[in-house]
Design an enzyme around this catalytic site. Sequence first.
Site, short mmCIF file in Angstrom:
data_model
loop_
_atom_site.label_atom_id
_atom_site.label_comp_id
_atom_site.label_asym_id
_atom_site.label_seq_id
_atom_site.Cartn_x
_atom_site.Cartn_y
_atom_site.Cartn_z
N HIS A 112 74.97 62.35 39.47
CA HIS A 112 74.91 62.51 41.60
C HIS A 112 75.60 62.07 42.02
O HIS A 112 76.10 61.20 41.80
CB HIS A 112 73.56 62.38 41.87
CG HIS A 112 72.80 62.70 41.15
ND1 HIS A 112 70.91 62.86 41.03
CD2 HIS A 112 71.78 63.81 39.96
CE1 HIS A 112 70.15 63.59 40.93
NE2 HIS A 112 71.21 64.13 39.97
N GLU B 29 75.80 60.53 44.31
CA GLU B 29 74.62 59.41 44.79
C GLU B 29 75.23 57.76 44.20
O GLU B 29 75.80 56.90 44.77
CB GLU B 29 74.12 59.04 45.49
CG GLU B 29 73.49 59.95 47.29
CD GLU B 29 73.17 61.56 46.24
OE1 GLU B 29 72.04 61.96 47.10
OE2 GLU B 29 73.36 62.22 45.24
N CYS C 157 67.57 62.24 45.89
CA CYS C 157 65.79 62.43 45.22
C CYS C 157 65.95 60.99 44.46
O CYS C 157 66.49 60.27 45.30
CB CYS C 157 66.95 63.20 43.89
SG CYS C 157 68.20 62.04 43.18
N CYS D 274 68.72 58.67 43.04
CA CYS D 274 69.61 58.39 43.71
C CYS D 274 68.97 57.05 45.09
O CYS D 274 69.56 56.15 45.88
CB CYS D 274 69.96 59.04 44.01
SG CYS D 274 70.82 60.25 43.22
#
Length: 164
Positions: free
Chosen positions: A56, A58, A86, A89
């Site tokens: 992801h 992040e 999410c 993260c």
Amino acid sequence: MNVKEKHIFYMSKALELANIAKKNGDVPVGAIIVHNNQIIGSGYNMVEKLNNPLAHAEILAINDAVKKIGYKHLFDTKMFVTLEPCSQCGGAIVLARIPEIFIGAKDPKSGACGSVENIVQNEKLNHQCKVEFGILEKECSVILKSFFKNLRLRNKINNTKKYA
């Protein structure tokens, strides 16, 4: 440049990264980490490109920043991310000790900064983050909505061809 202009500038940089993710076929999310008015970490979703559910924006931005500063904690930093993080993260943000997160668009399906749950401000954890929503919200929402609209259309076309 005043504070609001800086926030818009940094979110614009995160949006540029989101566009790279979109071109790669990934959900268009971009993230940057700023320290002393300098970008020290950046990332964009690479889940599809790397076939890795951990890739992801992040997480990649945190990894980039940690490599640059040489320490696991990102004290005195700010994260700018185009979509609400999410739970994965959000947990990484807490563990990295990022004190402030600026978010473009909320994620009503899996957001972990207040929409579905709030990991980053959970008082039971040893670190909480200041969260601000809505920086370039429209632009961040539009790129995501267009991506998913096109994805649904492609899936519909592909399913039609499979069963024709």
